[in-house]
Design a protein around this motif. Structure first.
Motif, PDB file in Angstrom:
ATOM      1  N   TYR A  34      -3.397  -1.633   3.016  1.00  0.00           N
ATOM      2  CA  TYR A  34      -4.404  -1.518   3.724  1.00  0.00           C
ATOM      3  C   TYR A  34      -5.378  -2.665   4.048  1.00  0.00           C
ATOM      4  CZ  TYR A  34      -3.016   3.372   2.937  1.00  0.00           C
ATOM      5  OH  TYR A  34      -2.571   4.401   2.723  1.00  0.00           O
ATOM      6  N   LEU A  35      -5.031  -3.685   4.708  1.00  0.00           N
ATOM      7  CA  LEU A  35      -5.526  -4.886   5.043  1.00  0.00           C
ATOM      8  C   LEU A  35      -6.713  -4.840   6.056  1.00  0.00           C
ATOM      9  CD1 LEU A  35      -2.502  -7.245   4.895  1.00  0.00           C
ATOM     10  CD2 LEU A  35      -4.101  -6.343   3.124  1.00  0.00           C
ATOM     11  N   GLY A  36      -7.587  -5.660   5.845  1.00  0.00           N
ATOM     12  CA  GLY A  36      -8.772  -5.598   6.968  1.00  0.00           C
ATOM     13  C   GLY A  36      -8.449  -6.539   7.873  1.00  0.00           C
ATOM     14  N   PRO A  37      -9.150  -6.956   8.778  1.00  0.00           N
ATOM     15  CA  PRO A  37      -9.324  -7.974   9.943  1.00  0.00           C
ATOM     16  C   PRO A  37      -8.899  -9.410   9.376  1.00  0.00           C
ATOM     17  CG  PRO A  37     -11.216  -6.766  10.547  1.00  0.00           C
ATOM     18  CD  PRO A  37     -10.661  -6.275   9.012  1.00  0.00           C
ATOM     19  N   ILE A  38      -8.191 -10.037  10.159  1.00  0.00           N
ATOM     20  CA  ILE A  38      -7.805 -11.458   9.938  1.00  0.00           C
ATOM     21  C   ILE A  38      -8.681 -12.434   9.927  1.00  0.00           C
ATOM     22  CG2 ILE A  38      -6.161 -13.462  10.056  1.00  0.00           C
ATOM     23  CD1 ILE A  38      -3.976 -11.184  10.687  1.00  0.00           C
ATOM     24  N   LEU A  39      -9.394 -12.434  11.181  1.00  0.00           N
ATOM     25  CA  LEU A  39     -10.340 -13.751  11.557  1.00  0.00           C
ATOM     26  C   LEU A  39     -11.603 -13.733  10.657  1.00  0.00           C
ATOM     27  CD1 LEU A  39      -9.370 -13.845  15.193  1.00  0.00           C
ATOM     28  CD2 LEU A  39      -8.356 -14.882  13.344  1.00  0.00           C
ATOM     29  N   ASP A  40     -12.163 -12.387  10.421  1.00  0.00           N
ATOM     30  CA  ASP A  40     -13.379 -12.254   9.917  1.00  0.00           C
ATOM     31  C   ASP A  40     -13.316 -12.200   8.319  1.00  0.00           C
ATOM     32  OD1 ASP A  40     -15.248 -12.870  12.067  1.00  0.00           O
ATOM     33  OD2 ASP A  40     -14.523 -11.040  12.665  1.00  0.00           O
ATOM     34  N   ALA A  41     -12.275 -12.365   7.751  1.00  0.00           N
ATOM     35  CA  ALA A  41     -11.789 -12.086   6.548  1.00  0.00           C
ATOM     36  C   ALA A  41     -12.599 -12.933   5.439  1.00  0.00           C
ATOM     37  CB  ALA A  41     -10.367 -12.067   6.156  1.00  0.00           C
ATOM     38  N   PRO A  42     -13.224 -12.249   4.334  1.00  0.00           N
ATOM     39  CA  PRO A  42     -13.886 -13.223   3.112  1.00  0.00           C
ATOM     40  C   PRO A  42     -12.643 -14.085   2.817  1.00  0.00           C
ATOM     41  CG  PRO A  42     -14.328 -11.035   3.075  1.00  0.00           C
ATOM     42  CD  PRO A  42     -13.250 -10.921   4.091  1.00  0.00           C
ATOM     43  N   ARG A  89     -11.235  -1.304  -8.097  1.00  0.00           N
ATOM     44  CA  ARG A  89     -11.843  -0.545  -9.431  1.00  0.00           C
ATOM     45  C   ARG A  89     -12.222   0.939  -9.049  1.00  0.00           C
ATOM     46  NH1 ARG A  89     -17.073  -4.489  -9.350  1.00  0.00           N
ATOM     47  NH2 ARG A  89     -17.225  -3.617  -7.318  1.00  0.00           N
ATOM     48  N   ASN A  90     -11.936   1.446  -8.171  1.00  0.00           N
ATOM     49  CA  ASN A  90     -12.152   2.800  -7.764  1.00  0.00           C
ATOM     50  C   ASN A  90     -11.505   3.391  -6.808  1.00  0.00           C
ATOM     51  OD1 ASN A  90     -13.119   5.517  -8.259  1.00  0.00           O
ATOM     52  ND2 ASN A  90     -15.089   5.278  -7.160  1.00  0.00           N
ATOM     53  N   PRO A  91     -10.233   3.201  -6.603  1.00  0.00           N
ATOM     54  CA  PRO A  91      -9.388   3.380  -5.542  1.00  0.00           C
ATOM     55  C   PRO A  91      -9.425   4.936  -5.180  1.00  0.00           C
ATOM     56  CG  PRO A  91      -8.082   2.358  -7.202  1.00  0.00           C
ATOM     57  CD  PRO A  91      -9.284   2.734  -7.952  1.00  0.00           C
ATOM     58  N   ASP A  92      -9.427   5.224  -3.711  1.00  0.00           N
ATOM     59  CA  ASP A  92      -9.705   6.664  -3.305  1.00  0.00           C
ATOM     60  C   ASP A  92      -8.246   6.716  -2.704  1.00  0.00           C
ATOM     61  OD1 ASP A  92     -10.297   8.633  -1.694  1.00  0.00           O
ATOM     62  OD2 ASP A  92     -11.968   8.141  -0.912  1.00  0.00           O
ATOM     63  N   LEU A  93      -7.199   7.565  -3.079  1.00  0.00           N
ATOM     64  CA  LEU A  93      -6.111   7.752  -2.552  1.00  0.00           C
ATOM     65  C   LEU A  93      -6.124   8.692  -1.536  1.00  0.00           C
ATOM     66  CD1 LEU A  93      -3.873   7.884  -5.946  1.00  0.00           C
ATOM     67  CD2 LEU A  93      -4.506   5.972  -4.353  1.00  0.00           C
ATOM     68  N   GLU A  94      -7.204   9.611  -1.495  1.00  0.00           N
ATOM     69  CA  GLU A  94      -7.206  10.498  -0.229  1.00  0.00           C
ATOM     70  C   GLU A  94      -7.388   9.597   0.912  1.00  0.00           C
ATOM     71  OE1 GLU A  94     -10.387  13.681   1.435  1.00  0.00           O
ATOM     72  OE2 GLU A  94      -9.598  14.021  -0.871  1.00  0.00           O
ATOM     73  N   ARG A  95      -8.118   8.328   0.865  1.00  0.00           N
ATOM     74  CA  ARG A  95      -8.312   7.930   1.792  1.00  0.00           C
ATOM     75  C   ARG A  95      -7.081   6.602   2.266  1.00  0.00           C
ATOM     76  NH1 ARG A  95     -13.541   3.510   3.142  1.00  0.00           N
ATOM     77  NH2 ARG A  95     -12.904   2.736   5.262  1.00  0.00           N
ATOM     78  N   PHE A  96      -6.691   6.271   0.929  1.00  0.00           N
ATOM     79  CA  PHE A  96      -5.519   5.156   1.184  1.00  0.00           C
ATOM     80  C   PHE A  96      -4.360   5.600   0.219  1.00  0.00           C
ATOM     81  CE2 PHE A  96      -9.747   2.838   0.787  1.00  0.00           C
ATOM     82  CZ  PHE A  96      -9.874   2.305   2.129  1.00  0.00           C
ATOM     83  N   PRO A  97      -3.460   6.404   0.563  1.00  0.00           N
ATOM     84  CA  PRO A  97      -2.618   7.156  -0.057  1.00  0.00           C
ATOM     85  C   PRO A  97      -1.456   6.197  -0.574  1.00  0.00           C
ATOM     86  CG  PRO A  97      -2.251   8.228   2.166  1.00  0.00           C
ATOM     87  CD  PRO A  97      -3.742   7.308   2.052  1.00  0.00           C
TER      88      PRO A  97
END
Length: 345
Positions: free
Chosen positions: A195-203, A214-222
């Motif tokens: 579940y990657l975020g944007p490329i151009l504004d990435a840290p 540290r606390n993965p939410d599998l409902e949001r990110f199955p």
């Protein structure tokens, strides 16, 4: 009872990368690198003076760093205590959740020492500072036995923090000097499940996973559960090192109030000198907006020339100079000019 959160103990059950002992440069090149998997080298840099100073005390190590300090400003990031050490995107994914400063190393070290006494300290980290510029003399006194001098090291100094799963464009050997570091590693093909975020504004300049490891939410990110099935995890102590081939995904957690890591990027770029990341961005720009059928058609070209193992030259006379064999200097210059002009237009 079902929960959409991954139990914390699940991460502790992840397999570890293979560990190698007494690895020589020849063994590293001939046996470790061809496996194309992360590898742990326990005690690889245990004889570094910096590691010995850390064994005396963290204060002794920091004093040692300051004796080498060139007093150049180093790239430093500072996050509010509310981010809980998670350097990440801002809420709108249009920037980052921390501030960036050019700070003197002495000042950053003083802030880190003071922050150790705070119940909720800010997140502070010097990131990818060039060792030879900021700490001249460190490399000569603390050499890496596996690589030549052509690879310039960088250092990362901060307090407790977590960097989301990301990849490096080049291969990486990371050496722990003080504090413990936990690495969670995923094979490149797990890009679909992170579940990657944007490329151009990435840290850090490369896309990162938006899953909080540290606390993965599998409902949001199955699909992250599938990524964990292929993951490895290891905790390194001072003197230990890890090899991470590009572009393996890796999350890094700094577990103590002061942590120092020195890393070396090397290889990972073809003889053309063009970064694979630059090629990826160029391809996305050129292909992303095409109709599905046409974009799929171009996929066959990428597979033929790059990915499916086809020898595109098997029917050619020997010695042909081309982009898929070896270019002459004139051909290379002409092609780079063509690509530059195409980007301008």
């Amino acid at each position: 009872m079902y929960t959409s959160r991954v139990p914390k103990e699940a991460n502790n059950m992840l397999p570890k990368p293979p560990e190698w002992g007494n690895v020589s440069p020849a063994v590293f090149e001939s046996e470790v690198v061809p496996l194309y998997k992360p590898a742990v080298f326990r005690g690889l840099v245990r004889d570094w003076p910096a590691v010995h100073r850390n064994a005396e005390s963290v204060a002794s190590l920091l004093e040692y760093l300051l004796t080498l300090d060139s007093e150049q400003a180093v790239y430093t990031v500072v996050g509010d205590p509310s981010i809980n050490g998670r350097f990440f995107y801002d809420e709108q994914f249009q920037g980052v959740n921390y501030g960036i400063v050019g700070a003197a190393l002495r000042s950053t070290i003083e802030h880190l020492v003071r922050a150790r006494k705070l119940p909720k300290p800010p997140a502070i980290a010097v990131q990818a500072a060039n060792v030879n510029d900021a700490l001249p003399g460190f490399t000569a006194e603390n050499p890496l036995p596996l690589l030549g001098s052509e690879s310039e090291p960088t250092f990362w100094l901060g307090n407790r923090a977590v960097v989301a799963p990301h990849f490096d464009v080049k291969d990486n050997i990371a050496c722990v000097v003080t504090g413990r570091r936990r690495f969670t590693l995923f094979p490149p093909e797990q890009i679909h499940n992170l579940y990657l975020g944007p490329i151009l504004d990435a840290p850090g300049g490369v896309p990162i996973s938006t899953v909080d490891i540290r606390n993965p939410d599998l409902e949001r990110f199955p699909r992250y559960a599938q990524a964990l099935e292929s993951a490895m995890q290891v905790e390194l102590e001072p003197g230990d090192a890890i090899y991470i081939p590009a572009p393996w995904w890796h999350a890094v957690e700094s577990l103590d109030s002061i942590n120092l890591l020195v890393n070396y990027w090397f290889a990972g770029v073809s003889s053309s000198g063009i970064s694979p990341k630059a090629s990826l961005l160029h391809s996305i720009m050129g292909l992303r907006g095409l109709p599905d059928a046409q974009r799929s058609a171009w996929g066959h070209f990428f597979n033929y020339y790059l990915f499916d193992g086809t020898d595109a030259t098997e029917h050619w006379p020997s010695g042909v100079l081309d982009v898929v064999t070896q270019m002459s200097p004139q051909q290379k210059a002409s092609l780079i000019q063509f690509l530059s002009e195409s980007l301008k237009n």
